[in-house]
Write a protein that holds these residues in place. Structure first.
Motif, PDB file in Angstrom:
ATOM      1  N   ASP A   1      11.786  -8.007   3.303  1.00 30.20           N
ATOM      2  CA  ASP A   1      11.698  -6.744   4.034  1.00 30.20           C
ATOM      3  C   ASP A   1      11.966  -6.934   5.527  1.00 30.20           C
ATOM      4  OD1 ASP A   1      10.989  -5.334   1.669  1.00 30.20           O
ATOM      5  OD2 ASP A   1       8.923  -6.038   1.912  1.00 30.20           O
ATOM      6  N   LEU A   2      12.407  -8.120   5.898  1.00 32.31           N
ATOM      7  CA  LEU A   2      12.743  -8.502   7.273  1.00 32.31           C
ATOM      8  C   LEU A   2      11.543  -8.466   8.219  1.00 32.31           C
ATOM      9  CD1 LEU A   2      16.291  -6.903   7.574  1.00 32.31           C
ATOM     10  CD2 LEU A   2      15.702  -9.306   7.207  1.00 32.31           C
ATOM     11  N   GLY A   3      10.366  -8.764   7.652  1.00 29.85           N
ATOM     12  CA  GLY A   3       9.167  -8.949   8.458  1.00 29.85           C
ATOM     13  C   GLY A   3       8.987 -10.430   8.740  1.00 29.85           C
ATOM     14  N   LEU A   4       8.713 -10.770   9.982  1.00 28.59           N
ATOM     15  CA  LEU A   4       8.586 -12.177  10.378  1.00 28.59           C
ATOM     16  C   LEU A   4       7.396 -12.827   9.677  1.00 28.59           C
ATOM     17  CD1 LEU A   4       9.794 -14.358  12.270  1.00 28.59           C
ATOM     18  CD2 LEU A   4       8.084 -13.667  13.967  1.00 28.59           C
ATOM     19  N   GLN A   5       7.645 -14.003   9.100  1.00 26.25           N
ATOM     20  CA  GLN A   5       6.612 -14.751   8.405  1.00 26.25           C
ATOM     21  C   GLN A   5       6.539 -16.216   8.847  1.00 26.25           C
ATOM     22  OE1 GLN A   5       4.343 -13.413   6.199  1.00 26.25           O
ATOM     23  NE2 GLN A   5       5.235 -11.491   6.891  1.00 26.25           N
ATOM     24  N   TYR A   6       7.526 -16.671   9.597  1.00 22.79           N
ATOM     25  CA  TYR A   6       7.511 -18.070  10.037  1.00 22.79           C
ATOM     26  C   TYR A   6       8.214 -18.196  11.382  1.00 22.79           C
ATOM     27  CZ  TYR A   6       7.727 -23.160   9.947  1.00 22.79           C
ATOM     28  OH  TYR A   6       7.570 -24.497  10.251  1.00 22.79           O
ATOM     29  N   ARG A   7       7.555 -18.866  12.294  1.00 21.70           N
ATOM     30  CA  ARG A   7       8.167 -19.234  13.567  1.00 21.70           C
ATOM     31  C   ARG A   7       7.639 -20.609  13.937  1.00 21.70           C
ATOM     32  NH1 ARG A   7       9.041 -16.036  19.140  1.00 21.70           N
ATOM     33  NH2 ARG A   7      10.607 -17.455  19.983  1.00 21.70           N
ATOM     34  N   GLY A   8       8.100 -21.587  13.185  1.00 25.11           N
ATOM     35  CA  GLY A   8       7.615 -22.940  13.380  1.00 25.11           C
ATOM     36  C   GLY A   8       8.744 -23.943  13.429  1.00 25.11           C
ATOM     37  N   ARG A   9       8.389 -25.176  13.256  1.00 23.36           N
ATOM     38  CA  ARG A   9       9.343 -26.277  13.370  1.00 23.36           C
ATOM     39  C   ARG A   9      10.036 -26.565  12.038  1.00 23.36           C
ATOM     40  NH1 ARG A   9       5.168 -31.402  13.831  1.00 23.36           N
ATOM     41  NH2 ARG A   9       4.475 -31.343  11.652  1.00 23.36           N
TER      42      ARG A   9
ATOM     43  N   ASP B   1      13.439 -12.642  21.633  1.00 26.14           N
ATOM     44  CA  ASP B   1      12.562 -13.424  22.499  1.00 26.14           C
ATOM     45  C   ASP B   1      12.646 -14.908  22.150  1.00 26.14           C
ATOM     46  OD1 ASP B   1      10.851 -13.717  24.662  1.00 26.14           O
ATOM     47  OD2 ASP B   1       9.044 -13.501  23.446  1.00 26.14           O
ATOM     48  N   ALA B   2      13.868 -15.364  21.859  1.00 31.83           N
ATOM     49  CA  ALA B   2      14.105 -16.776  21.582  1.00 31.83           C
ATOM     50  C   ALA B   2      13.835 -17.571  22.857  1.00 31.83           C
ATOM     51  CB  ALA B   2      15.531 -16.992  21.098  1.00 31.83           C
ATOM     52  N   VAL B   3      13.274 -18.738  22.686  1.00 31.95           N
ATOM     53  CA  VAL B   3      12.840 -19.538  23.824  1.00 31.95           C
ATOM     54  C   VAL B   3      13.644 -20.823  23.965  1.00 31.95           C
ATOM     55  CG1 VAL B   3      10.870 -20.848  24.728  1.00 31.95           C
ATOM     56  CG2 VAL B   3      10.506 -18.603  23.703  1.00 31.95           C
ATOM     57  N   CYS B   4      13.914 -21.474  22.834  1.00 36.88           N
ATOM     58  CA  CYS B   4      14.493 -22.805  22.897  1.00 36.88           C
ATOM     59  C   CYS B   4      15.464 -23.017  21.740  1.00 36.88           C
ATOM     60  CB  CYS B   4      13.391 -23.864  22.855  1.00 36.88           C
ATOM     61  SG  CYS B   4      12.343 -23.799  21.383  1.00 36.88           S
ATOM     62  N   THR B   5      16.144 -24.153  21.796  1.00 35.54           N
ATOM     63  CA  THR B   5      16.975 -24.582  20.680  1.00 35.54           C
ATOM     64  C   THR B   5      16.398 -25.910  20.190  1.00 35.54           C
ATOM     65  OG1 THR B   5      18.532 -25.683  22.199  1.00 35.54           O
ATOM     66  CG2 THR B   5      19.057 -23.434  21.530  1.00 35.54           C
ATOM     67  N   PRO B   6      15.979 -25.955  18.940  1.00 32.97           N
ATOM     68  CA  PRO B   6      16.048 -24.894  17.938  1.00 32.97           C
ATOM     69  C   PRO B   6      14.836 -23.968  18.003  1.00 32.97           C
ATOM     70  CG  PRO B   6      15.186 -26.872  16.921  1.00 32.97           C
ATOM     71  CD  PRO B   6      15.503 -27.225  18.361  1.00 32.97           C
ATOM     72  N   ASP B   7      15.050 -22.727  17.628  1.00 34.03           N
ATOM     73  CA  ASP B   7      13.987 -21.730  17.493  1.00 34.03           C
ATOM     74  C   ASP B   7      14.245 -21.042  16.156  1.00 34.03           C
ATOM     75  OD1 ASP B   7      11.823 -20.066  17.991  1.00 34.03           O
ATOM     76  OD2 ASP B   7      12.557 -19.353  19.927  1.00 34.03           O
ATOM     77  N   PHE B   8      13.302 -21.153  15.228  1.00 37.02           N
ATOM     78  CA  PHE B   8      13.480 -20.666  13.860  1.00 37.02           C
ATOM     79  C   PHE B   8      12.665 -19.398  13.620  1.00 37.02           C
ATOM     80  CE2 PHE B   8      13.862 -25.332  13.693  1.00 37.02           C
ATOM     81  CZ  PHE B   8      15.136 -25.446  13.156  1.00 37.02           C
ATOM     82  N   PHE B   9      13.310 -18.383  13.049  1.00 34.52           N
ATOM     83  CA  PHE B   9      12.666 -17.124  12.692  1.00 34.52           C
ATOM     84  C   PHE B   9      12.840 -16.914  11.195  1.00 34.52           C
ATOM     85  CE2 PHE B   9      13.601 -16.815  17.134  1.00 34.52           C
ATOM     86  CZ  PHE B   9      12.667 -15.959  17.692  1.00 34.52           C
ATOM     87  N   GLY B  10      11.750 -17.006  10.441  1.00 38.63           N
ATOM     88  CA  GLY B  10      11.808 -16.843   8.996  1.00 38.63           C
ATOM     89  C   GLY B  10      11.240 -15.493   8.577  1.00 38.63           C
ATOM     90  N   PHE B  11      12.090 -14.670   7.965  1.00 36.55           N
ATOM     91  CA  PHE B  11      11.714 -13.310   7.578  1.00 36.55           C
ATOM     92  C   PHE B  11      11.616 -13.187   6.063  1.00 36.55           C
ATOM     93  CE2 PHE B  11      14.020 -13.058  11.584  1.00 36.55           C
ATOM     94  CZ  PHE B  11      13.156 -12.299  12.363  1.00 36.55           C
ATOM     95  N   ASN B  12      10.757 -12.288   5.596  1.00 41.21           N
ATOM     96  CA  ASN B  12      10.693 -12.021   4.165  1.00 41.21           C
ATOM     97  C   ASN B  12      11.804 -11.038   3.776  1.00 41.21           C
ATOM     98  OD1 ASN B  12       9.727  -9.460   4.919  1.00 41.21           O
ATOM     99  ND2 ASN B  12       7.598  -9.957   4.431  1.00 41.21           N
TER     100      ASN B  12
ATOM    101  N   GLY C   1       4.405 -16.039   4.738  1.00 41.71           N
ATOM    102  CA  GLY C   1       4.535 -17.386   5.270  1.00 41.71           C
ATOM    103  C   GLY C   1       3.178 -18.047   5.392  1.00 41.71           C
ATOM    104  N   PRO C   2       3.173 -19.338   5.665  1.00 46.82           N
ATOM    105  CA  PRO C   2       1.907 -20.056   5.826  1.00 46.82           C
ATOM    106  C   PRO C   2       1.148 -19.580   7.066  1.00 46.82           C
ATOM    107  CG  PRO C   2       3.748 -21.457   6.455  1.00 46.82           C
ATOM    108  CD  PRO C   2       4.334 -20.197   5.883  1.00 46.82           C
TER     109      PRO C   2
END
Length: 183
Positions: free
Chosen positions: A130-138, A117-128, A168-169
């Motif tokens: 265990d590959l669980g999403l923890q960051y989707r920010g700038r 479900d990427a929206v734009c460039t850049p779009d960042f996906f930070g996983f721990n 993530g924060p």
């Protein structure tokens, strides 16, 4: 050009697997790029002014994040027919010219961008780890123009925190960029 922002982080969402052709001529899957302490998946492209404004910072942060056990991949999902600057051949040139310290992968049929479900460039996906999403920010507060060099490194700090704690924060500022160029 209208700038888009991705949605806020869906904590714990599991990273979907993929296998994509890299600029090195080999196929790479999520397990090939996953890091010991976390994984960063970035949707970028060659022509977006938002990406170009932070490209040197992306490369800098990638070098440093690898030291924290973060695996990194960048994916270009733009339609290369309508946007020839984003062709596989131009991806290879960009990766070489900028010395990318991460895999630069071609999402030719755009299925990975849709799955994430990427929206734009850049779009960042930070996983721990265990590959669980923890960051989707700038990355930071940079936009298309010149920016001060002392900006808070949001992405770097978040991924470092993920490497150290697995979390993530809570407060995240969405990335901003050009829309993915769909076929």
């Amino acid at each position: 050009m209208a700038a888009l922002q991705p949605p806020v982080c869906d904590f714990g969402w599991q990273a979907p697997d993929f296998t994509l052709l890299g600029t090195d001529g080999r196929h790479h899957g999520l397990s090939d790029v996953a890091g010991e302490n976390g994984t960063l998946v970035m949707f970028i492209c060659n022509h977006c002014p938002f990406v170009l404004a932070i490209l040197d910072k992306i490369v800098r942060d990638a070098h440093e994040l690898k030291e924290h056990g973060i695996g990194i991949a960048a994916i270009c999902s733009n339609d290369p027919v309508s946007y020839p600057a984003d062709s596989y051949e131009n991806m290879q040139l960009m990766a070489e010219r900028h010395g990318f310290p991460f895999r630069y992968l071609h999402d030719a049929d755009q299925t990975v961008a849709k799955t994430y479900d990427a929206v734009c460039t850049p779009d960042f996906f930070g996983f721990n780890k265990d590959l669980g999403l923890q960051y989707r920010g700038r990355l930071d507060a940079t936009r298309m123009g010149a920016s001060p060099s002392d900006l808070r490194r949001d992405l770097f700090e978040a991924m470092k925190q993920i490497a150290e704690t697995g979390r993530g924060p809570e407060d995240q500022i969405p990335s901003i960029g050009c829309s993915i160029k769909w076929k």
